[in-house]
Design an enzyme around this catalytic site. Sequence first.
Site, PDB file in Angstrom:
ATOM      1  CG  LEU A 105      -1.900  -1.184   1.316  1.00 36.67           C
ATOM      2  CD1 LEU A 105      -2.818  -1.027   2.523  1.00 36.67           C
ATOM      3  CD2 LEU A 105      -2.726  -1.339   0.038  1.00 36.67           C
ATOM      4  CG  HIS A 109      -3.171   1.320  -2.401  1.00 32.17           C
ATOM      5  ND1 HIS A 109      -1.828   1.023  -2.417  1.00 32.17           N
ATOM      6  CD2 HIS A 109      -3.720   0.634  -3.424  1.00 32.17           C
ATOM      7  CE1 HIS A 109      -1.578   0.181  -3.408  1.00 32.17           C
ATOM      8  NE2 HIS A 109      -2.706  -0.077  -4.040  1.00 32.17           N
TER       9      HIS A 109
END
Length: 272
Positions: A105, A109
């Site tokens: 991530l 994101h």
Amino acid sequence: LKLMCQYSATLAYSCKQSPVPCQKPLPVTKKLLTHCQLADGHKSPYNCPPIGLRCVALPYWHPLFYKQPETFMKRITTRQELADCVTQWHKEGHTIGLVPTMGALHTGHLTLLKALEGKATRRIVSVFVNPIQFNNPDDFRLYPRGLDADAALLEQTGGADILYAPDVSQMYPDGFATRILVSGLDTMLCGADRPGHFDGVATIVTKLFMQTQADIAAFGEKDFQQLCIIRRMVQDLNLPVSILPVPTVREADDLALSSRNKRLSPERSEER
Ligand code: PAF
């Protein structure tokens, strides 16, 4: 001395809507009296008054004075556990938002998650490196992974209620034989060089929509072909989910943020 009164649920939590005992008291403000981590890991529902409240006066320098109770996130790995949780959320009238990811991530994101703020009252981030969307085994093997770091990032930044990270057996049981085929849209642009990729994406995204019972799901405009295919699929299959497109997040030198950037060599990074 500046003081603020906060409450901790110190005793078992019991009421009709939520017969689960309170395992870990979370600091709650007067406004959010009912926050409490339940035995099943969820936050307590707002409309369920805890019993046994104890009022604690906290000086302004105490860390709990500033702590937000909303930051608790649950990690789920099985379909069943997820189903129990999302079914309960819908019964309570929540709107469920989904950010489907393959992990590693980054700010892109987090931007998708943020975009769901105000549009979903509960937010799920899924992390699953989907084997059937890779047509190159090395690409699958080398895809950056780091679930603990992903969980830590989400916990730090807040906003996700669930991190859903199933393993392959949860997603593709033995004998798995059914796929969603996207015709036409997948043979141009990036799809032209990645046969089967978008069928794999469409299949896993449909499964994630069904498992999370998402009302809304956020997708980055960075993967524009993917976004178009998912919108088409949602329309064609009458899936009960809205798709929220989110603008691309870029680095200072204009490179779009991507989990795969971690695999750029130093020279390639310099060239970009
Ligand atoms: O964009 C991605 O990260 C993936 O293609 C997705 C949508 C999570 C499906 O595996």
